[in-house]
Write a protein that holds these residues in place. Structure first.
Motif, mmCIF file in Angstrom:
data_model
loop_
_atom_site.group_PDB
_atom_site.id
_atom_site.type_symbol
_atom_site.label_atom_id
_atom_site.label_comp_id
_atom_site.label_asym_id
_atom_site.label_seq_id
_atom_site.Cartn_x
_atom_site.Cartn_y
_atom_site.Cartn_z
ATOM 1 N N SER A 190 0.929 3.946 -3.089
ATOM 2 C CA SER A 190 0.663 5.357 -2.812
ATOM 3 C C SER A 190 1.798 6.241 -3.325
ATOM 4 C CB SER A 190 0.465 5.569 -1.313
ATOM 5 O OG SER A 190 -0.644 4.833 -0.838
ATOM 6 N N PHE A 211 -3.876 2.093 6.772
ATOM 7 C CA PHE A 211 -3.009 0.950 6.530
ATOM 8 C C PHE A 211 -1.883 0.813 7.552
ATOM 9 C CE2 PHE A 211 -4.778 2.029 2.319
ATOM 10 C CZ PHE A 211 -5.438 0.827 2.062
ATOM 11 N N THR A 241 0.828 -1.205 0.000
ATOM 12 C CA THR A 241 0.000 0.000 0.000
ATOM 13 C C THR A 241 0.867 1.261 0.000
ATOM 14 O OG1 THR A 241 -0.173 -0.080 2.433
ATOM 15 C CG2 THR A 241 -1.913 -1.144 1.150
#
Length: 271
Positions: free
Chosen positions: A8, A47, A4
Motif C-alpha cells: 500500500s 488487513f 499489505t
C-alpha cells in the motif's frame, strides 16, 4: 500485515509520483489525498494494520506528489519504494526464520470495513487540506496528516489525548528540528540523522506518542530537505501552523460526532 502495508505504501508513493508528473492543481491534490485517506482506512481495517489508519499512506502520497517529477521518475519511485518495502519485510522476519518459527496462514480478510471511518477520514482530510490550501500555506498535506492522526485511535478521550500529544509534541519537536535544519547538513549526514531519529521514534512511539513527536517532527522536516532544499524558517512555521490547523479540524469533527451520538442515544434525557 507487513506485506499489505508495504504494498500500500509503494502504491501511495507511486500514485504521488504519477500525480506530480501530471501537474494537477492544489485543490485536486486535496481531493485526491482525501480519497487516499479513505481507501487507506478501508485497507487498514481489512488487513488489521498496527498502527491503524491511513496516516502513513497519506504522508507518502502528499510528500511525493509535492515534489516536481517527470514521467521517468515514476518507475524510479516505484522501484526504490518497492525495494525498501521488501528489505523491511525481510528484516522484520529474520528472527522468525532464525528461530524456525512455523508460519501460520492468516485469512486475507480480517474484518469487514464499514463506511463511517472512511467518510470520517475523507471529511477531515478535505477540511484540513482545504483550509491550508485556501490560506496559501506551502505544505497542506501536513495539515491533513495532523487531522488524521487523532482519529487513528478509538474513543473520544483517547482521540483528544492524541490530539494534545500531536500539538505539544510538534511544538517541542520544532525546537529540536531548528538547529538541525539550520546546520545545512549534506545529504549523507541528513540520511544518517534521519536513521537515528527513526530508530528512537520506534523505541518510544508505543509508550508515549507525545514524546515520539519530538523525533518524528525533525525527521519529517529533514526528509523533506532530501527531496528539495527549502527555507528552514518557513518549514518550521508551516509545520507548526498546519499541525495546529489539522488538529483543530479533527477535534471539531470529534466533538460534533460525539454530540450527535449522545443525542441519538439519550433523546429523552436531552429533551
Amino acid at each position: 500485515m507487513q506485506c499489505t502495508a508495504g504494498l500500500s505504501l509503494v502504491t501511495a508513493g507511486g500514485l504521488g509520483a504519477l500525480v506530480s508528473t501530471v501537474g494537477v492543481g492544489p485543490w485536486a491534490l486535496v481531493l485526491l489525498s482525501a480519497l487516499v485517506a479513505a481507501a487507506g482506512s478501508v485497507a487498514s481495517t481489512v488487513f488489521d494494520w498496527h498502527p491503524s489508519g491511513p496516516l502513513f499512506l497519506l504522508f507518502a502520497f502528499g510528500t511525493v506528489s509535492a515534489v516536481p517529477a517527470t514521467t521517468a521518475d515514476v518507475p524510479v519511485a516505484l522501484a526504490v519504494s518497492a525495494a525498501s518495502a521488501a528489505l523491511a519485510v525481510v528484516i522484520g522476519n529474520v528472527g522468525a526464520v532464525a528461530r524456525r518459527t512455523p508460519w501460520t496462514a492468516a485469512p486475507p480478510l480480517r474484518r469487514v470495513p464499514g463506511y463511517v471511518d472512511p467518510l470520517r477520514y475523507l471529511l477531515v482530510t478535505v477540511l484540513a487540506g482545504g483550509a491550508a490550501t485556501a490560506a496559501g500555506i506551502g505544505h497542506p498535506w501536513w495539515a491533513m496528516v495532523a487531522a488524521v492522526a487523532p482519529l487513528s485511535v478509538s474513543g473520544r478521550d483517547h482521540q483528544a489525548v492524541r490530539a494534545a500529544h500531536r500539538i505539544v509534541g510538534t511544538v517541542l519537536g520544532l525546537l529540536t528540528a531548528a538547529p538541525l535544519l539550520l546546520l545545512g547538513l549534506d545529504p549523507v549526514s541528513l540520511v544518517l540523522v534521519v536513521v537515528v531519529l527513526q530508530v528512537v521514534t520506534e523505541l518510544v512511539v508505543g509508550r508515549n506518542y507525545g514524546i515520539a513527536m519530538l523525533f518524528i517532527t525533525p525527521m519529517a522536516l529533514l526528509m523533506g530537505q532530501l527531496g528539495s532544499s527549502q527555507d528552514a524558517v518557513g518549514l518550521l512555521l508551516d509545520r507548526g501552523v498546519e499541525t495546529l490547523l489539522g488538529v483543530v479540524v479533527a477535534l471539531a469533527v470529534i466533538v460534533v460526532e460525539h454530540g450527535r451520538a449522545s443525542s441519538a442515544t439519550h433523546p429523552r434525557e436531552r429533551a
